[in-house]
Design an enzyme around this catalytic site. Structure first.
Site, mmCIF file in Angstrom:
data_model
loop_
_atom_site.group_PDB
_atom_site.id
_atom_site.type_symbol
_atom_site.label_atom_id
_atom_site.label_comp_id
_atom_site.label_asym_id
_atom_site.label_seq_id
_atom_site.Cartn_x
_atom_site.Cartn_y
_atom_site.Cartn_z
ATOM 1 N N ARG B 105 0.832 -1.193 0.000
ATOM 2 C CA ARG B 105 0.000 0.000 0.000
ATOM 3 C C ARG B 105 0.872 1.249 0.000
ATOM 4 N NH1 ARG B 105 -2.483 0.517 6.185
ATOM 5 N NH2 ARG B 105 -0.501 0.312 7.251
ATOM 6 N N CYS B 109 3.716 8.222 -5.654
ATOM 7 C CA CYS B 109 4.514 9.410 -5.389
ATOM 8 C C CYS B 109 3.560 10.587 -5.275
ATOM 9 C CB CYS B 109 5.518 9.620 -6.527
ATOM 10 S SG CYS B 109 6.444 11.158 -6.387
ATOM 11 N N GLU B 144 -3.181 7.491 6.663
ATOM 12 C CA GLU B 144 -1.839 7.534 7.250
ATOM 13 C C GLU B 144 -0.784 8.054 6.282
ATOM 14 O OE1 GLU B 144 -1.208 3.587 8.732
ATOM 15 O OE2 GLU B 144 -2.435 3.912 10.494
ATOM 16 N N GLU B 315 -7.802 5.075 15.027
ATOM 17 C CA GLU B 315 -7.496 3.655 15.189
ATOM 18 C C GLU B 315 -6.882 3.475 16.564
ATOM 19 O OE1 GLU B 315 -5.052 2.150 11.996
ATOM 20 O OE2 GLU B 315 -6.295 3.042 10.432
ATOM 21 N N TRP B 323 2.910 -5.600 13.432
ATOM 22 C CA TRP B 323 3.965 -4.950 12.669
ATOM 23 C C TRP B 323 5.168 -4.490 13.469
ATOM 24 C CZ3 TRP B 323 3.981 -0.310 15.028
ATOM 25 C CH2 TRP B 323 2.762 0.186 15.521
ATOM 26 N N GLU B 363 -2.234 -8.252 7.519
ATOM 27 C CA GLU B 363 -2.505 -7.939 8.926
ATOM 28 C C GLU B 363 -3.249 -9.045 9.646
ATOM 29 O OE1 GLU B 363 -4.301 -4.066 9.038
ATOM 30 O OE2 GLU B 363 -2.436 -3.059 8.487
ATOM 31 N N GLN B 364 -3.095 -10.278 9.205
ATOM 32 C CA GLN B 364 -3.849 -11.357 9.832
ATOM 33 C C GLN B 364 -3.452 -11.588 11.280
ATOM 34 O OE1 GLN B 364 -2.546 -15.493 8.254
ATOM 35 N NE2 GLN B 364 -2.228 -14.107 6.546
ATOM 36 N N MET B 365 -2.308 -11.084 11.708
ATOM 37 C CA MET B 365 -1.916 -11.221 13.108
ATOM 38 C C MET B 365 -2.268 -9.975 13.923
ATOM 39 S SD MET B 365 -0.654 -14.271 13.116
ATOM 40 C CE MET B 365 0.287 -14.461 14.639
ATOM 41 N N HIS B 366 -3.032 -9.071 13.360
ATOM 42 C CA HIS B 366 -3.445 -7.858 14.065
ATOM 43 C C HIS B 366 -4.775 -8.120 14.744
ATOM 44 C CE1 HIS B 366 -4.577 -3.774 14.933
ATOM 45 N NE2 HIS B 366 -3.521 -3.266 14.338
HETATM 46 ZN ZN LIG Z 1 0.238 2.409 9.154
#
Ligand SMILES: [Zn+2]
Ligand SMILES: [Zn+2]
Ligand SMILES: [Zn+2]
Lengths: 642, 642, 642
Positions: B105, B109, B144, B315, B323, B363-366
């Site tokens: 993601r 630029c 972000e 969030e 991460w 992000e499956q471990m989030h």
């Molecule tokens: Zn982020």
């Protein structure tokens, strides 16, 4: 020749209105030399072929009128922006392929022939205009070769030139294949055009390939420099010099020095201790504001050798610099002490860098003798004090040394190419030996690896010399003092192979290094008489006399006649014992210097230098903290009169 | 305005059959906001120009029907794969030249004009369709900015835009050369097209060049964001916001915030402590499952300034994340405590990230509020508890602060560009000052560097502000409390040169930083009254009153009227003494908080937050481990009633 | 089959005149095997299509005439320089895009089809010429697949082949999108040609993308190898083998092994301890000259599995090597001990690398059985001693083990792809479990992840197995001993998603990993019965019996029937208790071995190996320092007679 002080100055950075006052203040402070010009190409030639020397004329006139002698620098370390359009391929390439482009300095590949022609052009213009100018009494070529890791370039220009260099050296690809052992891993080439640069390989390239590339790259620096010396010689009789860097081993300084009249170097004691010395954190903290007590002396002795006796400090740190990981301020007195350390080792001149701190661009945090607001910075008064002292102690030169240390650039490349243990560093090895000698109060000469006459010396140290060539081999066989060779000496043939018979193969000395090992930092091999080998240890065989053993009973040093072979990297304690023992054999008087106190003899004095903050009393001398003391030598001619 | 809770939800990740139940469970847990849509471009426009909004219509309807308010995100942080074919040059480039391509993601630029047009297109479609949808009560633009180091790009698009930006700023290359000091090292350019990006240079580029590139890059973020705000303003009256990150300083958040209605940020206390705070290992271990006791508060206060009073947590970490270098689970209670820390600082809403843990992709471990199997994760009950507590403590807002800390993004760039000491980090300096204030129990406002009115405050801290501009200078000259300026304040001109007269050049205050030094981590400069300077130390001169000295007798802090200039980076002990002393002067009551206990006042309560695992009794309050306590303020209107 | 010794030899490195004497000395030392040829492509085919096998004919004849059996290597690990002109795109690319070019070895991309054809061509020539040569009794294909990190290539050839591989696997891009969860972050592709390689992304790529790339890359190694096995099978009946490396997990060795007859590996105990084991500095120093006491055994057991019972050591370290960070010399005795460790684990042959130390090129500092000057190096006598001992202990093989450890390459990729904690390393986890078992004196079999029959074992360990597939699941459900599964077992679906129902989902066992956390190195979770979890900890729920708890009262291990699920990474103390407890349940006798002493049983003996420098007396056996002892097993048939 009289000792002198000087300063580096950038008239192009300041309004012309203040040049006269600047010059007057320099003279008033007792400075006699002023170096200018070395980064000013964009002002000398703002548009290709359009020369603007009028401002430089006026600057030289102004300085000369104040009684200052000018060192004029050629500006080839900073080609202007338009050069990049004329030679888009002139830049060096980093090992991983990245172009090292415009925007700072030293942005050129030494091998680019088009850029060499541009350098010849600007230098010719300058030589014609200033070659006989009475104020221009010396020339500096380029600036700090090798700084910012710029000797090795992996550009197309370098590849083309490297192939040509190899063709000249080997004449046939078969000869190259044999010399490099290319049969190993099917690396054989059928023509010189098949040889690549030794980067971007899957695992390590052939070390012989790397070594030839290192030799080639060093030769390119020599050739680049020679383009300018040849032009300047045609137009001026003033001495030519270059300002080398500290702990810079990427090219052979002896070779460059052979084309110059005087060596000079840029001495940044605090910056170098911070960013390039491998020492303990404790040592770094202890001398953070003074610099390592031996690093300056080592380079002074080294560059005296490179300059064949004649040398300067071209840039002397005056205060905090901007480029080290941390940049503390020197203690009061150090700007004076450093100058005296240089004079003690025979410097003809010491120039501070720079006159006024620049308020703009990359080095705006680098101190000068003046602050950005033109007020005096602390070093100005110290420089003036030295200038005053030169009245009494003005004769340049140093006493002959009884001890020699061989220092060889090619060995530095050799052990970088094939360290065998991650921390085997040739500079560190040689410097630790130097430090060991100097802690005994000894005066030292540094010698090139082709030194052919050792008769002046009683003790000669040859650590880590990769290949022992004939002149030194013969000098050693004639030598009558004590020569300590090793560790890791004569361990490679000129082609960078392991010699058979095995090393060290010294004349008349049956001693073989049967095998070697490298040791992790936390592992030592203790010696029977105290101290230990660290980093490196060899297993010695032969009929030579065993004069030192490791605790496991293995020979650690063997001797035959004047020669001793040392089979490991001694820690300071072991080195101290080895050196004292050798000094005793040849009746060389040693001292036990307190930490941070050092000395060096000139023809008339022993000059004491105290790198600690506190006064030291030693052998009847009182040396103030960060101070200098002059001990008259009884035998000296001056001693009677002064 | 009432405090509210919310959650981030990805309807496109789940079978449509479960949306209704999800919405019902959200409502049941007491959540009122749900953020959706910000990564769903490939579902909104699977083929260029073919819009599929039907699923999104249904999702919004379903959520709205459950009584939830929607924050709709524009999906411009994740352009679909087909975008890469339409704009092969749209990607950012890393400093060493590497393309940062498709596959995760933020692969764009900011300077690419073609991509900006694509963003305008999709945002226009969304704005037209949902601008007046009654369930869409707020919009989030992109996601972000700056995350994954994406502000600085060295692409061709960036180069073109940078040259244009410079041409606008300087109007002539000569003006640019003067401003940057390009005469140094012959870096002068003859046209704007000769200016390059400040990467791939041999050694450091001109810091003025770097600083202008940083300013340009920040302006590009502002411009990119503004493309979307301008479109959205035409179609909706709902508030516009963006979710900023933690410890992100690569662009000027105040500038982006000026175009938005509300600031929000993504608060990951455990992840941020693990991956971006410079603290001791011991501190990191101690608060591993709670987060640093001050980092959340610092950002809450910062983003309250960025949002000009209005701000959210968009969030909120609910459990272990995926991460950080290590990802421990929070202690029970922390998901509630973090929400209350935010509300204590004036948050209008706190949204947990995310509703259900995704079983697939990056992000499956989030963690989420639900486990992947839809069972409740521990944070769900804590969120519901907070929702219940909002009945009693529902009014958003916080008490006015008597203390201000100036925080400036440009200063962060300045000291990254030219740290002078390897560990000189502006964020760390400002955060340590913040921490020192908060440990005294003080409420703090963070102010932008152009703050023009300090009259509300009694104590103002201005550490490390690179350039002091007129509004703040004038506010300081009028200020009647105590303002502590420094270290390293006003040390650069707007062109990033050293000012003459020398810094800090404060109004009516004869104090000059004559020189500076950076100190390695193991070297400190002790102060006479305890504690020490670390990292950085200045040598002060002038007629100002010396109110603090270092042990070597040098002035460490000078004062004149309301202003104090602090000449070094104080360690916690020194800072504590300095702050208590200043607070005493202005009659500001301070406390000595036990480790890990913190507080913040709202209009009616002092809210106590215990970041340790064990209960703490302090000043009559009992605060459970990982718990919160509400102390009624006597003067508060609510106090009487509650 | 009789145990045998051998050596690696490079006739092309030496003058043909000394081949005969070399062969005679090999035979005299008791060696029977000699491996040749694997790097000699440039000598076999100096010009494309021109084969020069005459020298190889003579070398094989000379060796054969001395009674030696030849292992002939295919030279495909070192394509000659001319290959680069024929296939300029044949090189692998590093993740950041850098070409990994000519100049060392392994400079090819496994996916390049043109290079595969070149390999087929040279192997066909060799197979035709030597397939039935009576002296060539085994073939080695290529050399050390994966060495120097060469499995993963990001070249165009790899991209093309990867897309084809994906098309075969998924058949439609929609299926791929679903399997990878590409809806997350809009990563969906519309065709296989839109899939890129998982490098050069802004932040981490989709882990399913990475895992498929890892599987693809492993399959490419298998396919590359199979090109050669298929050719060789047509021309020879000799066994085919490959020499694997130590701690190399980048491809699935079981898959490559399935196409070969015998596994072999290159055992460098000192180098591997120095450069690839995660152990304490103290442990590294203690075994610096002996190697880790378990690393060789682990690989012996692993490659016995890869070779389906048949395996060799193809390269055995004989002295200091050249490639580790530090390269100490082994203690006297270790070159013998290492050979016996291999034979104890069932090796059919142990070949030392290499015969004579090469004086040139990359490995000139790598010891051999001879020094460069042809004098014997210390290992020669030790090899001869082993050869003598084989008279008494000559039968290859080892005793059946009662303990099994499942080792899975795909799990290594899984936890590299998504470690969740920076130091979660699958090899380390499996190796620590192995070490724990071996310290109890147990004999161990290593099993592949598709092991379908556990009936021979009493204790089975399954740590960190990412995905539990059907054969092993069924074997576990039938198993009657104790099987300890976990931590982090069955935590991913085959598509690399989190399974629902949640892990571990073991047959007939109600135990769920509700959430997980990774722990920084200095943070442990103590267990009630001593020791602690480190690195990784899981929160278990379910009706299973709790047989171990952490100090905070959470279940640490649950049990149901034969199965136990372990919810964390045990430190050595915790592991020891867990293993002793399990061994007790199944009546498996354990010992408490002194540090550095290890044992392994063959059919007739328990062979004791002492990795320390000092003699050890244990259980009635005296084992000299760095020595071996042979304990007759009473039940063994040989015991009566020997
Ligand atoms: Zn982020
Ligand atoms: Zn330099
Ligand atoms: Zn290898």
């Amino acid at each position: 020749m009289k000792r002198a002080l000087g300063v580096c100055y950038y008239p192009e950075h300041w309004p012309e209105e203040i040049w006269t006052e600047d010059a007057a203040r320099m003279a008033e402070a007792g400075l006699s030399w002023v170096r200018i010009g070395e980064f000013a190409w964009s002002r000398m030639e703002p548009v290709p072929g359009e020369y603007h020397f009028d401002w430089l004329d006026r600057a030289i006139d102004t300085l000369g009128a104040a009684g200052l002698k000018v060192v004029l620098g050629t500006p080839t370390a900073t080609p202007p922006r338009w050069m990049a359009d004329r030679h888009p391929d002139m830049f060096a390439r980093a090992p991983e392929g990245r172009v090292r482009g415009f925007g700072s300095r030293r942005h050129y590949c030494f091998s680019h022939r088009g850029y060499r022609r541009e350098c010849a052009r600007i230098v010719t213009e300058m030589a014609k205009r200033y070659g006989t100018n009475p104020h221009v009494q010396a020339w500096q070529i380029d600036n700090e070769y090798g700084c910012h890791d710029t000797v090795l370039s992996y550009s197309d220009a370098a590849l083309t030139a490297f192939r040509e260099w190899l063709a000249q050296k080997y004449q046939s690809p078969q000869a190259l294949n044999r010399a490099w052992g290319n049969v190993f891993w099917s690396m054989e080439v059928a023509s010189f055009d098949e040889v690549g640069l030794p980067n971007l390989t899957v695992t390590e390239p052939n070390p012989s390939h790397v070594m030839d590339f290192r030799r080639f790259a060093s030769d390119e620096v020599v050739a680049f420099n020679r383009v300018q010396t040849e032009i300047l010689r045609r137009h001026t009789n003033a001495p030519l010099l270059h300002n080398y860097m500290g702990r810079e081993t990427a090219f052979d300084h002896y070779d460059v020095g052979a084309d110059l009249d005087v060596a000079s170097w840029d001495s940044y004691p605090l910056g170098f201790l911070s960013d390039r010395l491998k020492v303990s954190d404790q040592h770094r903290a202890q001398f953070m504001r003074q610099g390592d007590p031996d690093l300056q002396a080592f380079h002074h002795d080294l560059y005296r050798a490179v300059g064949r006796g004649r040398w300067w400090v071209m840039e002397q740190q005056p205060g905090p610099v901007n480029w080290a990981p941390w940049n503390p301020a020197p203690l009061p007195g150090m700007a004076r002490l450093w100058a005296w350390e240089a004079f003690a080792h025979g410097a003809e001149a010491v120039c501070y860098f720079r006159w006024r701190q620049a308020p703009f661009a990359q080095e705006q945090m680098h101190a000068g003798l003046l602050r950005p607001d033109s007020a005096p910075a602390p070093a100005l008064a110290e420089a003036a004090q030295v200038a005053g002292e030169l009245a009494d102690h003005g004769e340049a030169g140093c006493a002959p040394a009884a001890v020699a240390l061989v220092f060889d650039y090619e060995s530095a490349w050799a052990w970088q190419t094939q360290p065998q243990g991650r921390d085997f560093d040739y500079f560190r090895l040689a410097f630790e030996v130097y430090k060991g000698l100097r802690k005994l109060g000894l005066d030292i000469d540094i010698l090139p690896p082709d030194a052919a006459d050792l008769s002046q010396y009683r003790l000669v140290m040859v650590p880590g010399l990769a290949t022992l060539r004939d002149p030194l081999r013969q000098a050693l066989s004639r030598f009558e003092g004590v020569a300590i060779v090793g560790p890791r000496a004569n361990a490679k043939t000129p082609d960078f192979a392991t010699p058979v018979p095995l090393p060290p193969n010294l004349p008349g000395f049956d001693c073989i290094v049967a095998r070697v090992e490298s040791l992790p930092p936390d592992c030592a091999m203790p010696l029977e008489t105290g101290g230990a080998f660290r980093h490196w240890r060899e297993f010695l065989e032969g009929d030579g006399q065993v004069v030192l053993r490791s605790e496991d009973g293995q020979p650690a040093m063997m001797a035959a006649g004047s020669l001793r072979y040392l089979g490991g990297w001694p820690d300071p304690e072991a080195l101290d014992a080895i050196l004292r023992d050798a000094a005793g054999i040849v009746d060389l008087e040693t001292q036990t210097l307190p930490e941070g106190l050092r000395c060096r003899c000139t023809a008339t004095h022993r000059i004491w230098l105290n790198y600690t903050a506190d006064p030291i009393r030693h052998g009847g001398m009182d040396v103030p903290g960060c101070g200098v003391a002059f001990e008259r030598l009884e035998a000296s001619p001056e001693a009677a009169g002064t």
